[in-house]
Design an enzyme around this catalytic site. Structure first.
Site, mmCIF file in Angstrom:
data_model
loop_
_atom_site.group_PDB
_atom_site.id
_atom_site.type_symbol
_atom_site.label_atom_id
_atom_site.label_comp_id
_atom_site.label_asym_id
_atom_site.label_seq_id
_atom_site.Cartn_x
_atom_site.Cartn_y
_atom_site.Cartn_z
ATOM 1 N N ARG A 296 0.781 -1.234 0.000
ATOM 2 C CA ARG A 296 0.000 0.000 0.000
ATOM 3 C C ARG A 296 0.815 1.288 0.000
ATOM 4 O O ARG A 296 0.254 2.368 0.020
ATOM 5 C CB ARG A 296 -0.981 0.029 1.184
ATOM 6 C CG ARG A 296 -2.014 -1.061 1.104
ATOM 7 C CD ARG A 296 -2.898 -1.206 2.325
ATOM 8 N NE ARG A 296 -3.110 -0.005 3.093
ATOM 9 C CZ ARG A 296 -4.282 0.412 3.522
ATOM 10 N NH1 ARG A 296 -5.371 -0.264 3.223
ATOM 11 N NH2 ARG A 296 -4.388 1.500 4.254
ATOM 12 N N ASP A 297 2.151 1.195 -0.060
ATOM 13 C CA ASP A 297 2.965 2.412 -0.115
ATOM 14 C C ASP A 297 4.300 2.141 -0.808
ATOM 15 O O ASP A 297 5.353 2.582 -0.344
ATOM 16 C CB ASP A 297 3.184 2.982 1.294
ATOM 17 C CG ASP A 297 3.725 4.412 1.280
ATOM 18 O OD1 ASP A 297 3.585 5.104 0.249
ATOM 19 O OD2 ASP A 297 4.296 4.830 2.302
ATOM 20 N N LEU A 298 4.248 1.440 -1.932
ATOM 21 C CA LEU A 298 5.477 1.187 -2.682
ATOM 22 C C LEU A 298 5.937 2.474 -3.354
ATOM 23 O O LEU A 298 5.150 3.149 -4.019
ATOM 24 C CB LEU A 298 5.247 0.118 -3.754
ATOM 25 C CG LEU A 298 5.121 -1.309 -3.273
ATOM 26 C CD1 LEU A 298 4.691 -2.210 -4.420
ATOM 27 C CD2 LEU A 298 6.423 -1.797 -2.673
#
Length: 193
Positions: A48-50
């Site tokens: 969810r936060d690459l």
């Protein structure tokens, strides 16, 4: 066990032309990142936060190659879990899938995090590594970028002698505005092999 990432982050490498040159084969770096994401997805975890700052680099002393490692699981969640109530976009907007930014007439976010939204983020990382920029007109103006992402119909994948046609096709698929058209992580890995 916490590994030491003596080479910093992929974001730092992208800011330094010398470091990018030392990355060697970008395809092997992409494959290693994709394998890490496949490991997460196979266990039902969405990152969810690459983004490049969440890809740490260490050097394999035997082969003198860089090994990327996915880090920062502060926004991660189980794919099978209930979606958390969102008051804003999770992640960094430049790497956030457009479906996660769109709201209904009441201002409620419509999209749900999924493996496809992680694939979008991974595609943005690859795009930035290959083209040394992101495909947006202005990444410094949050409102303008938000509007551009919400109104996207397609991402232009420029011709570049250093980017093979199969890699361009893969990137086009990963950055499809329709999450249903994005490939699975296993397909990404097959193309990168």
């Amino acid at each position: 066990l916490i590994e030491f990432a003596e080479e910093g982050s992929l974001e730092q490498a992208l800011l330094s032309p010398k470091s990018v040159a030392s990355l060697g084969s970008m395809k092997s770096v992409f494959l290693a990142i994709a394998l890490g994401l496949a490991h997460l997805h196979s266990r039902g975890i969405l990152h969810r936060d690459l983004k490049p700052s969440n890809i740490l680099l260490k050097r394999d002393t035997k082969t003198n190659t860089l090994i990327p490692m996915i880090s920062d699981f502060g926004e991660a969640s189980l794919a099978s879990g209930a979606e958390k109530s969102r008051t804003g976009a999770t992640g960094t907007i430049e790497y956030t899938a457009p479906e996660l930014l769109r709201t209904d007439i009441r201002g409620q976010f419509q999209g749900r995090h999924s493996t496809a939204s992680d694939i979008w983020s991974l595609g943005m990382i690859f795009y930035e590594c290959l083209y040394r920029r992101l495909p947006f007109s202005d990444c410094d103006d949050y409102d303008k970028l938000h509007e551009e992402l919400c109104g996207l119909e397609t991402i232009n994948i420029p011709l570049n002698d250093n980017v093979s046609p199969p890699l361009r096709s893969l990137l086009r698929a990963m950055l499809s505005v329709d999450p249903e058209e994005r490939p699975t992580i296993m397909y990404v890995i097959e193309i990168l092999k």
